[in-house]
Enzyme design. Structure first.
Site, PDB file in Angstrom:
ATOM      1  CB  SER A 142      69.298  38.185  31.033  1.00  0.00           C
ATOM      2  OG  SER A 142      69.979  38.488  29.828  1.00  0.00           O
ATOM      3  CE1 TYR A 155      74.004  38.465  34.533  1.00  0.00           C
ATOM      4  CE2 TYR A 155      73.423  38.075  32.240  1.00  0.00           C
ATOM      5  CZ  TYR A 155      73.255  38.783  33.412  1.00  0.00           C
ATOM      6  OH  TYR A 155      72.338  39.818  33.468  1.00  0.00           O
TER       7      TYR A 155
END
Length: 327
Positions: A142, A155
């Site tokens: 990401s 995350y």
């Protein structure tokens, strides 16, 4: 490079990027092995994949935190189709909240799925690819792997780890003189998937997709293209590319920009939400979906304009500081 008859394993194939990726490979006539925890959703995804000419499918319900289950996934793929040409590590979960507010069991679960799940996938896929002499391992990271966010600490940590895993694996293959196996990392910006509604949430507010939002098909296209033309890392989404570039040139400014953007647009301050584990420990019910309902054209255009203005403002500030420092 033609992809017809390639054998592709996709984890997290029940929804979002994974499901879009499975269908993108099916459209090319590949054999697609779909893995995730939700069998009902996998069967629905496989049904869509099978509509494409030449595509073959295999559904293997898998919890990627279980190394034995991931080994079984690889064995099933080889038994059914004879090889594994592409393995896409995509299964991921998220937990939002202030650092002190996210339960440790949820923190660990995010790291277990997003980091150890990818380790398990790589350890299952690479021996098969070594024996074949060819293969492509694709890890979905990401942009928060380059520029972390507040409110999603586990995350952000996990996506940094995915970056490191890809880099270290490429180096290991290089020093061993292995040339036919490629390891690629994909860094999407915000993508229109069910991810945000399925995340654990301890912020007290509804989590929404942070603008600008891009389609999962855009990520799937980038993944398919990597098999044809392997590259180390690919960022998906112009705003994501701009932010990653800024993080390399002016990391402190990039951090501040991400903090502001996340605080202002990732949480709906007008809509309270109860604390929830989301789908971390128990998968969401139903047949799954590719999209999360965040990608309205008008809203996306407005969001892109806002992000472009924020990045331009940060760039002007950096330029002024550089002039003052030089003067």
């Amino acid at each position: 490079m033609g992809l017809r008859n390639h054998v592709v394993v996709v984890t997290g194939a029940s929804s979002g990027i994974g499901r879009a990726t499975a269908e993108a490979f099916a459209r090319k006539g590949c054999a697609v092995v779909l893995a995730a925890r939700r069998e009902e959703a996998l069967e629905a995804a496989a049904e869509e994949c099978a509509k494409h000419r030449g595509a073959r499918t295999l559904v293997v319900p898998t919890d990627t935190t279980d190394m034995g289950a991931v080994d079984q996934l690889a064995r099933r793929a080889v038994e059914e189709f004879g090889r594994i040409d592409v393995w896409v590590n995509n299964a991921a979960v998220n937990a939002f909240g202030r650092f002190e507010d996210v339960p440790l069991e949820d923190f660990r679960r995010v790291l277990d799925v997003n980091v150890m799940g990818y380790v398990h996938g790589a350890r299952a896929a690479l021996p098969v690819m070594r024996q074949q002499g060819t293969g492509t391992l694709i890890n979905i990271s990401s942009i928060v792997g380059a520029v972390p966010q507040p409110y999603s600490h586990p995350y952000s940590m996990s996506k940094h780890a995915v970056q490191g895993l890809g880099s270290s694996l490429r180096q290991q293959l290089r020093v061993e003189g292995v040339k036919g196996i490629h390891v690629c990392t994909v860094m999407p910006a915000t993508i229109d998937t069910p991810h945000f509604e399925q995340a654990a949430n301890y912020t007290g507010h509804k989590v929404v997709a942070m603008p600008p939002v891009y389609s999962p098909e855009r990520v799937a296209h980038a993944i398919v293209d990597l098999v044809r033309h392997p590259r180390r890392e690919v960022v998906v989404g112009p705003a994501g590319r701009a932010l990653v570039r800024q993080s390399r040139m002016a990391p402190a400014l990039a951090e501040r920009a991400m903090a502001r953007q996340t605080d202002r647009t990732h949480l709906d301050q007008d809509e309270p939400a109860p604390a929830t584990h989301g789908a971390l420990h128990v998968p969401a019910p139903g047949e799954g979906a590719v999209h999360g309902g965040w990608h309205g054209r008008r809203r996306t255009a407005m969001r892109r304009t806002a992000v472009a203005a924020a990045l331009a403002g940060a760039a002007v500030t950096a330029g002024r500081r550089a002039v003052r420092a030089g003067g």
